[in-house]
Design an enzyme around this catalytic site. Structure first.
Site, PDB file in Angstrom:
ATOM      1  N   ASP A 176      -4.507  18.961 -15.029  1.00  0.00           N
ATOM      2  CA  ASP A 176      -4.673  17.598 -15.541  1.00  0.00           C
ATOM      3  C   ASP A 176      -4.126  17.603 -16.970  1.00  0.00           C
ATOM      4  OD1 ASP A 176      -5.597  15.258 -16.741  1.00  0.00           O
ATOM      5  OD2 ASP A 176      -7.500  15.260 -15.643  1.00  0.00           O
ATOM      6  N   LYS A 219      -4.758   6.499 -19.813  1.00  0.00           N
ATOM      7  CA  LYS A 219      -4.908   6.975 -21.187  1.00  0.00           C
ATOM      8  C   LYS A 219      -3.564   6.854 -21.919  1.00  0.00           C
ATOM      9  CE  LYS A 219      -9.074   7.680 -19.783  1.00  0.00           C
ATOM     10  NZ  LYS A 219      -9.523   8.932 -19.217  1.00  0.00           N
ATOM     11  N   TYR A 243     -13.237  17.377 -17.785  1.00  0.00           N
ATOM     12  CA  TYR A 243     -13.717  15.996 -17.765  1.00  0.00           C
ATOM     13  C   TYR A 243     -14.899  15.853 -16.784  1.00  0.00           C
ATOM     14  CZ  TYR A 243     -13.096  10.883 -17.164  1.00  0.00           C
ATOM     15  OH  TYR A 243     -13.270   9.533 -17.108  1.00  0.00           O
ATOM     16  N   ARG A 265       0.833  -1.205   0.000  1.00  0.00           N
ATOM     17  CA  ARG A 265       0.000   0.000   0.000  1.00  0.00           C
ATOM     18  C   ARG A 265       0.866   1.253   0.000  1.00  0.00           C
ATOM     19  NH1 ARG A 265      -1.713   1.841   4.373  1.00  0.00           N
ATOM     20  NH2 ARG A 265      -2.263  -0.140   5.355  1.00  0.00           N
TER      21      ARG A 265
HETATM   22  C1  LIG Z   1      -9.934   9.380 -17.986  1.00  0.00           C
HETATM   23  C2  LIG Z   1      -9.591  10.706 -17.429  1.00  0.00           C
HETATM   24  C3  LIG Z   1      -9.476  10.886 -16.042  1.00  0.00           C
HETATM   25  C4  LIG Z   1      -9.762   9.776 -15.050  1.00  0.00           C
HETATM   26  O1  LIG Z   1      -8.856   8.735 -15.127  1.00  0.00           O
HETATM   27  P1  LIG Z   1      -9.216   7.266 -14.563  1.00  0.00           P
HETATM   28  O2  LIG Z   1      -7.929   6.536 -14.680  1.00  0.00           O
HETATM   29  O3  LIG Z   1     -10.323   6.729 -15.395  1.00  0.00           O
HETATM   30  O4  LIG Z   1      -9.620   7.437 -13.143  1.00  0.00           O
HETATM   31  C5  LIG Z   1      -9.133  12.145 -15.576  1.00  0.00           C
HETATM   32  N1  LIG Z   1      -8.917  13.171 -16.417  1.00  0.00           N
HETATM   33  C6  LIG Z   1      -9.017  13.038 -17.760  1.00  0.00           C
HETATM   34  C7  LIG Z   1      -8.756  14.207 -18.628  1.00  0.00           C
HETATM   35  C8  LIG Z   1      -9.349  11.805 -18.303  1.00  0.00           C
HETATM   36  O5  LIG Z   1      -9.471  11.680 -19.631  1.00  0.00           O
END
Ligand SMILES: *Cc1c(COP(=O)(O)O)cnc(C)c1O
Length: 399
Positions: A188, A213, A116, A63
């Protein structure tokens, strides 16, 4: 220790100790091994204690971290140009960790309104329960940001490229604004991995990615990572470890594997997205294409400065006539491009934001943020662009 009693050991004991092997040969594994272990065994209490005292010396419990997670964090921090990074179990976990590190009960944050949808829900439904209040604003409008500022505002949150309309955030301007108002700026950067953009160079404080992604890039590992200065990442790590927002060793192993081809993949994603965007712009069935690499994009010049290596793999377009029915007919007609409510795979995928990320909004609310019934999002893959365009062409012909 392992060898001493072997002759007398029973089947049960042998079975329980299966897999204990010491590698003494010269040479080392070329690919990093997977350390799929929740915990480490030690010869003495002091050995474990020395790691509790100084976690840089090793690992005790999964963890907190393990070699695969540390390897991914080290490689990613170097690529991002950050003092430190912390990997998390998902992109949402990275965003949540960054926000609860920057703010706490009684604090306020300002977030870009066009982000998002799941992040919007996280802020509205979860951060609010922790007593962190959020105001959504158009962060490209400095007056709107100033109007949203409160004495207890602690952070601003935005995306390098917005989803799904690929708006471009002015990183230097937002970082300055944050500094002037003593806010932590958190971006982000999921759509722009560090091979395309390193937001810390623009003065942004903290960068988060959904590594699910582009970073992992093959739709087979969920994860997130946050990067910033040592102090922030240390505080974030303490929270993530206590709450258990940990990346699994296997997902970290997958991410390390994927980093090796990230620059190559991003090059192909960017080239293909630009080729698709330029082609779509010339089609009679298409009224508008959203891609920062097109001159028609409102912030094309800013995008050229911030993204000299390519404008990313995400684009969106609007069909000229019709609505939900016509878009669904187009998507059904695609032969090789699947409908996928995610993005950044090596294969090209399409998405219908009105029915995925923005499905909880009313038609009026969606139209107000530009996510109309006519909008289709494309995540450009790394195939031969001629094949992608051929499939789009035959599917558009049903309109
Ligand atoms: C998919 C996505 C997230 C969330 O990511 P997860 O791994 O699905 O929790 C956050 N920000 C953006 C821009 C995304 O495309």
């Amino acid at each position: 220790m392992l060898q001493r009693k072997r002759a007398k050991r029973s089947q049960e004991t042998l079975a329980a100790h299966a897999g204990e092997i010491e590698i003494t040969q010269a040479g080392r594994p070329l690919a990093m091994p997977l350390y799929q272990t929740t915990v480490w065994g030690f010869d003495s209490v002091e050995d474990a204690n020395s790691i509790y005292h100084d976690p840089s010396k090793g690992w005790v419990y999964y963890r907190s971290s393990g070699p695969n997670q540390s390897a991914f964090e080290k490689a990613f921090a170097q690529m991002e140009g950050a003092e430190a990074s912390r990997a998390t179990g998902s992109g949402m976990a990275a965003i949540f960790t960054a926000l609860i590190t920057a703010a706490q009960a009684g604090d306020h944050i300002i977030a870009e309104k066009s982000i998002y949808g799941v992040t919007v829900s996280l802020f509205l439904k979860q951060l609010s329960r922790f007593g962190i209040e959020v105001t959504f604003a158009d962060l490209s409008d400095e007056q709107a940001v100033k109007a949203a500022l409160k004495p207890n505002t602690k952070a601003i949150f935005f995306e390098t490229l917005g989803n799904p309309l690929v708006g471009v955030a002015d990183l230097a301007a937002l970082a300055n604004l944050a500094r002037e108002n003593k806010l932590v700026s958190i971006v982000d950067s999921t759509f722009t991995p560090p091979t395309l953009l390193r937001p810390l160079e623009y003065g942004v404080d903290v960068v988060v990615h959904a590594t699910t992604k582009y970073t992992n890039g093959h739709s087979d590992a969920l994860g997130g990572i946050l990067s910033g200065n040592k102090n922030f990442v240390k505080m974030a790590t303490e929270s993530a470890q206590l709450i258990g927002l940990t990346m699994s060793p296997f997902d970290a192993w997958m991410n390390v594997r994927s980093l090796k081809t990230l620059p190559l993949r991003m090059g192909a994603h960017c080239r293909n997205a630009l080729a698709i965007a330029q082609w779509l712009e010339a089609q009679p069935q298409v009224s508008r294409v959203h891609y920062p690499g097109l001159e028609s994009h409102a912030r094309h010049e800013l995008a050229q400065r911030q993204l000299p290596k390519g404008f990313g793999g995400m684009l969106a377009f609007e069909i000229k006539e019709g609505g939900a029915e016509e878009v669904q007919r187009f998507i059904k007609a695609l032969e090789h491009i699947p409908y996928v409510p995610s993005l950044a795979d090596v294969i090209t995928t399409v998405n219908y934001p009105a029915m995925t990320s923005h499905r909880h909004l009313s038609l009026e609310q969606r139209n107000a943020v530009g996510v109309t019934d006519r909008l289709v999002r494309i995540s450009a893959g790394i195939e031969d662009p001629a094949d992608i365009i051929a499939d789009l062409e035959q599917a558009l012909s049903v309109l």
